[in-house]
Design a protein around this motif. Structure first.
Motif, short mmCIF file in Angstrom:
data_model
loop_
_atom_site.label_atom_id
_atom_site.label_comp_id
_atom_site.label_asym_id
_atom_site.label_seq_id
_atom_site.Cartn_x
_atom_site.Cartn_y
_atom_site.Cartn_z
N LEU A 121 13.02 -9.87 -6.40
CA LEU A 121 12.71 -10.03 -5.01
C LEU A 121 13.61 -10.90 -4.29
N LYS A 122 13.87 -12.25 -4.64
CA LYS A 122 14.69 -13.12 -4.02
C LYS A 122 16.27 -12.75 -4.07
N PRO A 125 16.31 -9.25 -0.63
CA PRO A 125 15.35 -9.67 0.25
C PRO A 125 14.82 -8.29 1.00
N ALA A 128 12.28 -6.72 -1.01
CA ALA A 128 11.02 -7.44 -0.95
C ALA A 128 10.25 -7.14 0.35
N ARG A 129 10.97 -7.27 1.43
CA ARG A 129 10.32 -7.02 2.77
C ARG A 129 9.80 -5.44 2.76
N TYR A 132 6.52 -5.59 -0.08
CA TYR A 132 5.59 -6.50 -0.01
C TYR A 132 5.10 -6.86 1.68
N ALA A 191 3.25 -12.96 -4.27
CA ALA A 191 4.45 -12.30 -3.65
C ALA A 191 4.73 -12.04 -2.42
N TRP A 194 5.09 -15.35 -0.47
CA TRP A 194 6.55 -15.80 -0.58
C TRP A 194 7.46 -15.18 0.09
N VAL A 195 7.35 -13.92 0.16
CA VAL A 195 8.36 -12.97 0.67
C VAL A 195 8.09 -13.20 2.54
N PHE A 199 10.93 -16.89 1.56
CA PHE A 199 11.28 -17.52 0.10
C PHE A 199 11.22 -19.10 0.31
#
Length: 230
Positions: A121-122, A125, A128-129, A132, A191, A194-195, A199
């Motif tokens: 995820l990190k 990005p 991740a977006r 999540y 998650a 965090w996202v 982060f």
């Protein structure tokens, strides 16, 4: 010439006629355009969010006309769903691969799986977006049960993970299934936070937070299994 030879010749001629541009057939060019749209979608949706991106934006990013967009997708939601499922597959494969490559020590397996999830995820990005943040808000993914099916897939993955860590666990399959759903929801919510924070917290801090419940479960189940043997 036999009938079979005639059929082979016809198929060969058809393929030859298709290969008119850079050695690619019509089918291959269509697939290439579809892949360009998917790449453009990941870039646009992952950067600006689904609700800020139009079909025209996607086409501009892919350097294709809108005609080619509708050649592969009926609407934006269809492209987004395709991207979401592709990214979910990638994420799940990364996690499972990390778990299977870890040592047989359950704690190492927990750390490896969660670390793979968070690192993916990190390092991605946009992925991740899309997974999540936006996916949770796109109604069509809920209407078509895509989100539910995806969560169920991760439930089953965690259930298999629990059974792999503790093959002799003295619990019913239904109880392990419920516990797996809870673990999935726990990690998912962390998650998402965090996202959405960009982060902000360190990966180590988030990893520790996610691991706590898994380790507590491992300890609890191990104690109960030991008590049952006495």
């Amino acid at each position: 010439m036999t009938e079979s030879d005639t059929e082979v010749k016809a198929v060969t001629e058809k393929k030859t006629k298709e290969r008119q541009f850079k050695g690619l057939s019509l089918t291959e060019r269509k697939q290439q355009r579809r892949e360009k749209l998917i790449e453009a979608g990941i870039e646009a949706y992952g950067t600006h969010g689904f609700f800020s991106v139009t079909v025209k934006d996607i086409c501009n990013e892919a350097k294709l006309t809108e005609r080619y967009f509708y050649e592969s997708f009926k609407k934006s939601e269809n492209l987004f769903q395709t991207i979401f499922l592709q990214l979910i597959d990638q994420l799940q494969q990364n996690v499972m691969q990390a778990i299977m490559q870890a040592s047989a020590d359950p704690k190492k397996m927990i750390e490896a799986g969660l670390n793979a999830l968070l690192t993916t995820l990190k390092n991605n990005p946009r992925m991740a977006r899309i997974i999540y943040v936006d996916a949770m808000l796109v109604q069509e993914l809920h209407n078509q049960a895509t989100i539910h099916e995806t969560m169920s897939r991760f439930d089953r993955m965690i259930q298999a993970f629990v059974m792999l860590m503790m093959p002799h666990i003295n619990r019913s399959e239904s109880e392990i299934s419920f516990v797996s759903t809870g673990l999935n929801g726990y990690v998912t919510q962390i998650a998402i936070r965090w996202v959405m924070s960009g982060f902000k917290q360190s990966k180590e801090e988030v990893l520790s937070s996610c691991s706590i419940v898994f380790l507590a479960l491992l300890e609890s189940f191990s104690e109960n299994s030991s008590a049952a043997k006495m």
